[in-house]
Design a protein around this motif. Structure first.
Motif, PDB file in Angstrom:
ATOM      1  N   SER A  27       0.708  -1.327   0.017  1.00  0.00           N
ATOM      2  CA  SER A  27      -0.259  -0.230  -0.014  1.00  0.00           C
ATOM      3  C   SER A  27       1.067   1.088  -0.020  1.00  0.00           C
ATOM      4  O   SER A  27       0.450   2.350   0.195  1.00  0.00           O
ATOM      5  CB  SER A  27      -0.784   0.107   1.436  1.00  0.00           C
ATOM      6  N   CYS A  28       2.330   0.971  -0.347  1.00  0.00           N
ATOM      7  CA  CYS A  28       3.083   2.367  -0.485  1.00  0.00           C
ATOM      8  C   CYS A  28       2.480   3.143  -1.447  1.00  0.00           C
ATOM      9  O   CYS A  28       2.347   2.711  -2.540  1.00  0.00           O
ATOM     10  CB  CYS A  28       4.379   1.837  -0.393  1.00  0.00           C
ATOM     11  N   SER A  29       2.759   4.488  -1.416  1.00  0.00           N
ATOM     12  CA  SER A  29       2.333   5.362  -2.226  1.00  0.00           C
ATOM     13  C   SER A  29       3.280   5.413  -3.405  1.00  0.00           C
ATOM     14  O   SER A  29       4.512   5.230  -3.260  1.00  0.00           O
ATOM     15  CB  SER A  29       2.032   6.892  -1.945  1.00  0.00           C
ATOM     16  N   ALA A  30       2.787   5.825  -4.373  1.00  0.00           N
ATOM     17  CA  ALA A  30       3.873   6.136  -5.596  1.00  0.00           C
ATOM     18  C   ALA A  30       4.989   7.135  -5.429  1.00  0.00           C
ATOM     19  O   ALA A  30       5.787   6.759  -6.016  1.00  0.00           O
ATOM     20  CB  ALA A  30       2.776   6.424  -7.000  1.00  0.00           C
ATOM     21  N   ASP A  31       4.391   8.168  -4.867  1.00  0.00           N
ATOM     22  CA  ASP A  31       5.658   9.199  -4.469  1.00  0.00           C
ATOM     23  C   ASP A  31       6.626   8.634  -3.796  1.00  0.00           C
ATOM     24  O   ASP A  31       7.660   8.751  -3.742  1.00  0.00           O
ATOM     25  CB  ASP A  31       4.939  10.312  -4.008  1.00  0.00           C
ATOM     26  N   ASN A  32       6.355   7.691  -2.637  1.00  0.00           N
ATOM     27  CA  ASN A  32       7.138   7.246  -1.688  1.00  0.00           C
ATOM     28  C   ASN A  32       8.133   6.056  -2.311  1.00  0.00           C
ATOM     29  O   ASN A  32       9.353   6.174  -2.075  1.00  0.00           O
ATOM     30  CB  ASN A  32       6.484   6.587  -0.678  1.00  0.00           C
ATOM     31  N   VAL A  33       7.469   5.399  -3.432  1.00  0.00           N
ATOM     32  CA  VAL A  33       8.117   4.377  -4.061  1.00  0.00           C
ATOM     33  C   VAL A  33       9.423   5.135  -4.835  1.00  0.00           C
ATOM     34  O   VAL A  33      10.440   4.538  -4.814  1.00  0.00           O
ATOM     35  CB  VAL A  33       7.292   3.537  -4.934  1.00  0.00           C
ATOM     36  N   ILE A  34       8.890   6.321  -5.723  1.00  0.00           N
ATOM     37  CA  ILE A  34       9.710   7.005  -6.246  1.00  0.00           C
ATOM     38  C   ILE A  34      10.932   7.485  -5.672  1.00  0.00           C
ATOM     39  O   ILE A  34      12.179   7.259  -5.895  1.00  0.00           O
ATOM     40  CB  ILE A  34       9.148   8.190  -7.302  1.00  0.00           C
ATOM     41  N   LYS A  35      10.608   7.909  -4.507  1.00  0.00           N
ATOM     42  CA  LYS A  35      11.762   8.391  -3.625  1.00  0.00           C
ATOM     43  C   LYS A  35      12.460   7.299  -3.038  1.00  0.00           C
ATOM     44  O   LYS A  35      14.171   7.434  -3.072  1.00  0.00           O
ATOM     45  CB  LYS A  35      11.276   9.250  -2.278  1.00  0.00           C
ATOM     46  N   GLU A  36      12.097   6.161  -2.763  1.00  0.00           N
ATOM     47  CA  GLU A  36      12.764   5.173  -2.341  1.00  0.00           C
ATOM     48  C   GLU A  36      13.858   4.370  -3.533  1.00  0.00           C
ATOM     49  O   GLU A  36      14.952   4.227  -3.403  1.00  0.00           O
ATOM     50  CB  GLU A  36      12.033   4.058  -1.757  1.00  0.00           C
ATOM     51  N   TYR A  37      13.198   4.528  -4.621  1.00  0.00           N
ATOM     52  CA  TYR A  37      13.969   3.804  -5.866  1.00  0.00           C
ATOM     53  C   TYR A  37      15.120   4.793  -6.079  1.00  0.00           C
ATOM     54  O   TYR A  37      15.969   4.532  -6.298  1.00  0.00           O
ATOM     55  CB  TYR A  37      13.175   3.798  -6.847  1.00  0.00           C
TER      56      TYR A  37
END
Length: 110
Positions: A27-37
């Motif tokens: 359920s991680c948000s797209a914005d958080n996934v981009i930051k993490e990536y």
């Protein structure tokens, strides 16, 4: 080494994200996934992709070809979660390391 950047449209990124989200049940948000990536180094992304390939090789030897696709799908999802836990990441980020070429250090959504 120079930072290589790829620009992905929001629509294209959401294709990757939505499929990965359905697959990992995250359920991680797209914005958080981009930051993490984007926070991962090239070597970390490469390491994740290598681990996933190693799991695929083992899976190919251990799961009979005539088993139901659900068993394979569940096994892959578990592998992504294990690798994500080892790396302290969200499983969607691990999927992105597999589907987005690791030659890119950062992704920018436009």
């Amino acid at each position: 080494m120079k930072n290589k950047i790829t620009i992905i449209s929001r629509k294209d990124f959401e294709k990757y994200y939505n499929i990965a989200q359905l697959f990992t049940k995250s359920s991680c948000s797209a914005d958080n996934v981009i930051k993490e990536y984007n926070s991962l180094t090239f070597e970390q992304k490469k390491q994740i992709a290598t681990k996933i390939k190693q799991c695929d090789i083992i899976r190919g030897r251990k799961i009979p070809k005539d088993d139901l696709p659900d068993i394979w799908e569940t096994d892959v999802m578990v592998d992504f979660h294990i690798i994500a836990t080892e790396m302290n990441l969200d499983p969607i980020t691990c999927v992105l390391c597999q589907v987005i070429p690791t030659k890119y250090h950062k992704i920018v959504i436009k």
